[in-house]
Scaffold this motif. Structure first.
Motif, PDB file in Angstrom:
ATOM      1  N   LEU A  67       0.836  -1.202   0.000  1.00 24.36           N
ATOM      2  CA  LEU A  67       0.000   0.000   0.000  1.00 24.36           C
ATOM      3  C   LEU A  67       0.872   1.255   0.000  1.00 24.36           C
ATOM      4  O   LEU A  67       0.547   2.254  -0.664  1.00 24.36           O
ATOM      5  CB  LEU A  67      -0.929  -0.006   1.214  1.00 24.36           C
ATOM      6  CG  LEU A  67      -1.956  -1.147   1.256  1.00 24.36           C
ATOM      7  CD1 LEU A  67      -2.799  -1.063   2.525  1.00 24.36           C
ATOM      8  CD2 LEU A  67      -2.861  -1.098   0.017  1.00 24.36           C
ATOM      9  N   GLN A  68       1.989   1.197   0.716  1.00 23.25           N
ATOM     10  CA  GLN A  68       2.927   2.325   0.691  1.00 23.25           C
ATOM     11  C   GLN A  68       3.516   2.502  -0.705  1.00 23.25           C
ATOM     12  O   GLN A  68       3.699   3.633  -1.175  1.00 23.25           O
ATOM     13  CB  GLN A  68       4.041   2.103   1.708  1.00 23.25           C
ATOM     14  CG  GLN A  68       3.591   2.207   3.160  1.00 23.25           C
ATOM     15  CD  GLN A  68       4.678   1.782   4.128  1.00 23.25           C
ATOM     16  OE1 GLN A  68       5.580   1.022   3.776  1.00 23.25           O
ATOM     17  NE2 GLN A  68       4.594   2.255   5.366  1.00 23.25           N
ATOM     18  N   LEU A  69       3.781   1.377  -1.371  1.00 20.50           N
ATOM     19  CA  LEU A  69       4.331   1.421  -2.726  1.00 20.50           C
ATOM     20  C   LEU A  69       3.325   2.050  -3.692  1.00 20.50           C
ATOM     21  O   LEU A  69       3.693   2.882  -4.532  1.00 20.50           O
ATOM     22  CB  LEU A  69       4.699   0.017  -3.192  1.00 20.50           C
ATOM     23  CG  LEU A  69       5.192  -0.116  -4.642  1.00 20.50           C
ATOM     24  CD1 LEU A  69       6.474   0.682  -4.844  1.00 20.50           C
ATOM     25  CD2 LEU A  69       5.392  -1.583  -5.005  1.00 20.50           C
ATOM     26  N   GLY A 182      13.931   8.123   0.640  1.00 16.31           N
ATOM     27  CA  GLY A 182      13.217   6.967   0.113  1.00 16.31           C
ATOM     28  C   GLY A 182      13.290   5.729   0.976  1.00 16.31           C
ATOM     29  O   GLY A 182      12.689   4.692   0.640  1.00 16.31           O
ATOM     30  N   VAL A 183      14.000   5.791   2.097  1.00 17.01           N
ATOM     31  CA  VAL A 183      14.135   4.617   2.964  1.00 17.01           C
ATOM     32  C   VAL A 183      13.054   4.638   4.043  1.00 17.01           C
ATOM     33  O   VAL A 183      12.545   5.705   4.409  1.00 17.01           O
ATOM     34  CB  VAL A 183      15.535   4.586   3.619  1.00 17.01           C
ATOM     35  CG1 VAL A 183      16.610   4.531   2.540  1.00 17.01           C
ATOM     36  CG2 VAL A 183      15.751   5.805   4.510  1.00 17.01           C
ATOM     37  N   PRO A 184      12.666   3.464   4.539  1.00 13.13           N
ATOM     38  CA  PRO A 184      11.596   3.403   5.559  1.00 13.13           C
ATOM     39  C   PRO A 184      11.866   4.228   6.808  1.00 13.13           C
ATOM     40  O   PRO A 184      10.921   4.686   7.465  1.00 13.13           O
ATOM     41  CB  PRO A 184      11.525   1.904   5.885  1.00 13.13           C
ATOM     42  CG  PRO A 184      12.013   1.228   4.635  1.00 13.13           C
ATOM     43  CD  PRO A 184      13.079   2.122   4.094  1.00 13.13           C
ATOM     44  N   ASP A 185      13.126   4.433   7.160  1.00 19.61           N
ATOM     45  CA  ASP A 185      13.428   5.207   8.359  1.00 19.61           C
ATOM     46  C   ASP A 185      12.964   6.656   8.243  1.00 19.61           C
ATOM     47  O   ASP A 185      12.788   7.344   9.261  1.00 19.61           O
ATOM     48  CB  ASP A 185      14.941   5.182   8.632  1.00 19.61           C
ATOM     49  CG  ASP A 185      15.421   3.803   9.077  1.00 19.61           C
ATOM     50  OD1 ASP A 185      14.573   3.003   9.512  1.00 19.61           O
ATOM     51  OD2 ASP A 185      16.635   3.532   8.971  1.00 19.61           O
ATOM     52  N   ALA A 186      12.762   7.127   7.017  1.00 22.29           N
ATOM     53  CA  ALA A 186      12.329   8.515   6.807  1.00 22.29           C
ATOM     54  C   ALA A 186      10.816   8.666   6.823  1.00 22.29           C
ATOM     55  O   ALA A 186      10.309   9.792   6.763  1.00 22.29           O
ATOM     56  CB  ALA A 186      12.886   9.029   5.482  1.00 22.29           C
ATOM     57  N   VAL A 188       7.057   9.087   7.971  1.00 20.57           N
ATOM     58  CA  VAL A 188       6.424   9.807   9.079  1.00 20.57           C
ATOM     59  C   VAL A 188       5.124   9.091   9.435  1.00 20.57           C
ATOM     60  O   VAL A 188       4.171   9.097   8.662  1.00 20.57           O
ATOM     61  CB  VAL A 188       6.136  11.269   8.694  1.00 20.57           C
ATOM     62  CG1 VAL A 188       5.462  12.001   9.856  1.00 20.57           C
ATOM     63  CG2 VAL A 188       7.425  11.970   8.286  1.00 20.57           C
ATOM     64  N   LEU A 189       5.120   8.417  10.589  1.00 21.02           N
ATOM     65  CA  LEU A 189       3.954   7.630  11.018  1.00 21.02           C
ATOM     66  C   LEU A 189       3.564   6.613   9.948  1.00 21.02           C
ATOM     67  O   LEU A 189       2.377   6.365   9.690  1.00 21.02           O
ATOM     68  CB  LEU A 189       2.769   8.537  11.336  1.00 21.02           C
ATOM     69  CG  LEU A 189       2.993   9.562  12.465  1.00 21.02           C
ATOM     70  CD1 LEU A 189       1.761  10.441  12.631  1.00 21.02           C
ATOM     71  CD2 LEU A 189       3.322   8.853  13.768  1.00 21.02           C
ATOM     72  N   GLY A 190       4.572   6.025   9.322  1.00 22.29           N
ATOM     73  CA  GLY A 190       4.325   5.006   8.298  1.00 22.29           C
ATOM     74  C   GLY A 190       4.030   5.558   6.921  1.00 22.29           C
ATOM     75  O   GLY A 190       3.784   4.791   5.987  1.00 22.29           O
ATOM     76  N   VAL A 191       4.048   6.884   6.764  1.00 19.48           N
ATOM     77  CA  VAL A 191       3.734   7.509   5.475  1.00 19.48           C
ATOM     78  C   VAL A 191       5.034   7.975   4.823  1.00 19.48           C
ATOM     79  O   VAL A 191       5.775   8.761   5.420  1.00 19.48           O
ATOM     80  CB  VAL A 191       2.782   8.705   5.652  1.00 19.48           C
ATOM     81  CG1 VAL A 191       2.464   9.329   4.292  1.00 19.48           C
ATOM     82  CG2 VAL A 191       1.511   8.271   6.357  1.00 19.48           C
ATOM     83  N   PRO A 192       5.319   7.531   3.597  1.00 20.57           N
ATOM     84  CA  PRO A 192       6.543   7.960   2.901  1.00 20.57           C
ATOM     85  C   PRO A 192       6.549   9.469   2.668  1.00 20.57           C
ATOM     86  O   PRO A 192       5.497  10.070   2.417  1.00 20.57           O
ATOM     87  CB  PRO A 192       6.488   7.193   1.579  1.00 20.57           C
ATOM     88  CG  PRO A 192       5.598   6.021   1.851  1.00 20.57           C
ATOM     89  CD  PRO A 192       4.589   6.505   2.830  1.00 20.57           C
ATOM     90  N   PRO A 193       7.716  10.105   2.730  1.00 17.89           N
ATOM     91  CA  PRO A 193       7.800  11.551   2.486  1.00 17.89           C
ATOM     92  C   PRO A 193       7.250  11.969   1.125  1.00 17.89           C
ATOM     93  O   PRO A 193       6.687  13.060   0.998  1.00 17.89           O
ATOM     94  CB  PRO A 193       9.305  11.822   2.578  1.00 17.89           C
ATOM     95  CG  PRO A 193       9.833  10.742   3.463  1.00 17.89           C
ATOM     96  CD  PRO A 193       9.013   9.539   3.139  1.00 17.89           C
ATOM     97  N   LEU A 194       7.409  11.112   0.116  1.00 17.58           N
ATOM     98  CA  LEU A 194       6.904  11.452  -1.211  1.00 17.58           C
ATOM     99  C   LEU A 194       5.381  11.610  -1.192  1.00 17.58           C
ATOM    100  O   LEU A 194       4.829  12.483  -1.877  1.00 17.58           O
ATOM    101  CB  LEU A 194       7.296  10.377  -2.230  1.00 17.58           C
ATOM    102  CG  LEU A 194       8.673  10.517  -2.883  1.00 17.58           C
ATOM    103  CD1 LEU A 194       9.787  10.350  -1.853  1.00 17.58           C
ATOM    104  CD2 LEU A 194       8.840   9.500  -4.011  1.00 17.58           C
TER     105      LEU A 194
END
Length: 343
Positions: A67-69, A182-186, A188-194
């Motif tokens: 879903l994140q993808l 682009g890495v999971p550590d970035a 925010v609350l499971g939401v990618p910065p993009l």
């Protein structure tokens, strides 16, 4: 003659010629109702697609990572679609968005640019996008060129320049500050910065379209450019600003693509122009101009991205995927024509 060209309804008082855009505002209530119904329908289609994905590939499709993808992939073309929605609503078209994304991505990832770090890559991507949008806007608004021809010329030129800059090679990004987004550590609350950037662009686009005079002028110019001119709107300036906005969105999308792919390639943004136009159309934006919706365009992007993901998870051929997209576009246009005829 101006009164008959922009009727405001049977109960509305006669309006002077300068209030032609008000005719658009007066007609906004039934149009808004139509768009609300369309958006609800698109939400229903999206829900059905999610159900199909959950039934066919429950463990894979409904996984958080997938879903994140989907949202991340939708973010790049989604930002482009926001700009495209403004251009189409204003009575234009932009066939160069994919090529501009490619040119901005390769220009921002050259060795010379990467020496300036994160800021250099971001600034270059945005500057190239805005620069290309400026050229498109000048050709269309002040050069008198047909938008189809002007942006087609930009499409060919930008693709050619992107190929010349890269010599056909992939340019790897070495700036850690860019790659780290682009890495999971970035997340925010499971939401990618993009996805957060996409949400911010969508929100700003919605406010600009629905809550400012810029949005009302865009609708007026797309609906009837001559009536808008008689009402005191600088039509040429408005069209220039629309293509600048589209170029800005392409620059932002190019930076997001750099983060997502970790590289710049001359093949980036392939068919983005078709995907953006298709998403805007099925979202309710009238191809002839004068009506559009940011929310509908975003839903159109999510629908197409979800379809692509479902097809990929089920190992279906890309040809079948393109056929399905084509059928959706045809159905959307037919519904649009019927709504206009009934309305």
């Amino acid at each position: 003659m101006t009164h008959s060209a922009t009727p405001a309804g049977p109960n509305a008082p006669a309006a002077p010629a300068p209030s032609a855009p008000d005719g658009k505002v007066a007609a906004r209530r039934p149009v808004s109702a139509l768009l609300d119904v369309r958006n609800l329908s698109l939400l229903g289609v999206l829900a059905v697609l999610v159900a199909v994905g959950g039934v066919t590939r429950p463990d894979e499709f409904l996984a958080t990572s997938n879903l994140q993808l989907v949202l991340t992939q939708a973010s790049v073309i989604g930002v482009v679609t926001v700009g495209m929605t403004f251009v189409i609503t204003g009575g234009g078209i932009d066939l160069s968005v994919g090529a501009i994304v490619a040119l901005a991505s390769v220009w921002a990832t050259t060795v010379a640019t990467q020496e300036f770090g994160f800021a250099g890559i971001l600034f270059t991507a945005v500057a190239v996008g805005v620069g290309c949008g400026l050229v498109n806007g000048l050709l269309v608004a002040y050069g008198g060129m047909v938008p189809f021809i002007a942006t087609l010329a930009m499409f060919a030129s930008a693709r050619g320049l992107a190929l010349q800059l890269t010599d056909g090679r992939t340019q790897i990004v070495t700036v850690d500050a860019v790659l780290d987004l682009g890495v999971p550590d970035a997340y925010v609350l499971g939401v990618p910065p993009l996805v957060l950037v996409f949400a911010a662009v969508t929100l700003v686009g919605w406010l600009l379209f629905n809550r400012t005079t810029f949005g009302r002028r865009t609708v007026a110019v797309g609906g009837n450019a001559e009536a808008a001119r008689l009402a005191g709107i600088d039509v040429r300036r408005q069209r220039l600003l629309l293509y600048l906005l589209s170029g800005l969105c392409c620059g932002i999308a190019a930076f997001l693509l750099i983060v997502l792919a970790g590289s710049g390639q001359n093949t980036n943004g392939n068919l983005y122009e078709l995907d953006a136009i298709a998403a805007a159309i099925i979202g309710g934006t009238l191809l002839s101009g004068g009506r559009g919706t940011i929310a509908g365009s975003v839903l159109g992007v999510l629908i197409f991205t979800t379809i692509t993901n479902i097809f990929a998870l089920n190992n279906l051929e890309s040809a079948v995927q393109q056929i399905a997209k084509g059928a959706i576009i045809v159905a959307a246009v037919l519904v649009q024509r019927r709504a206009l005829r009934d309305g």
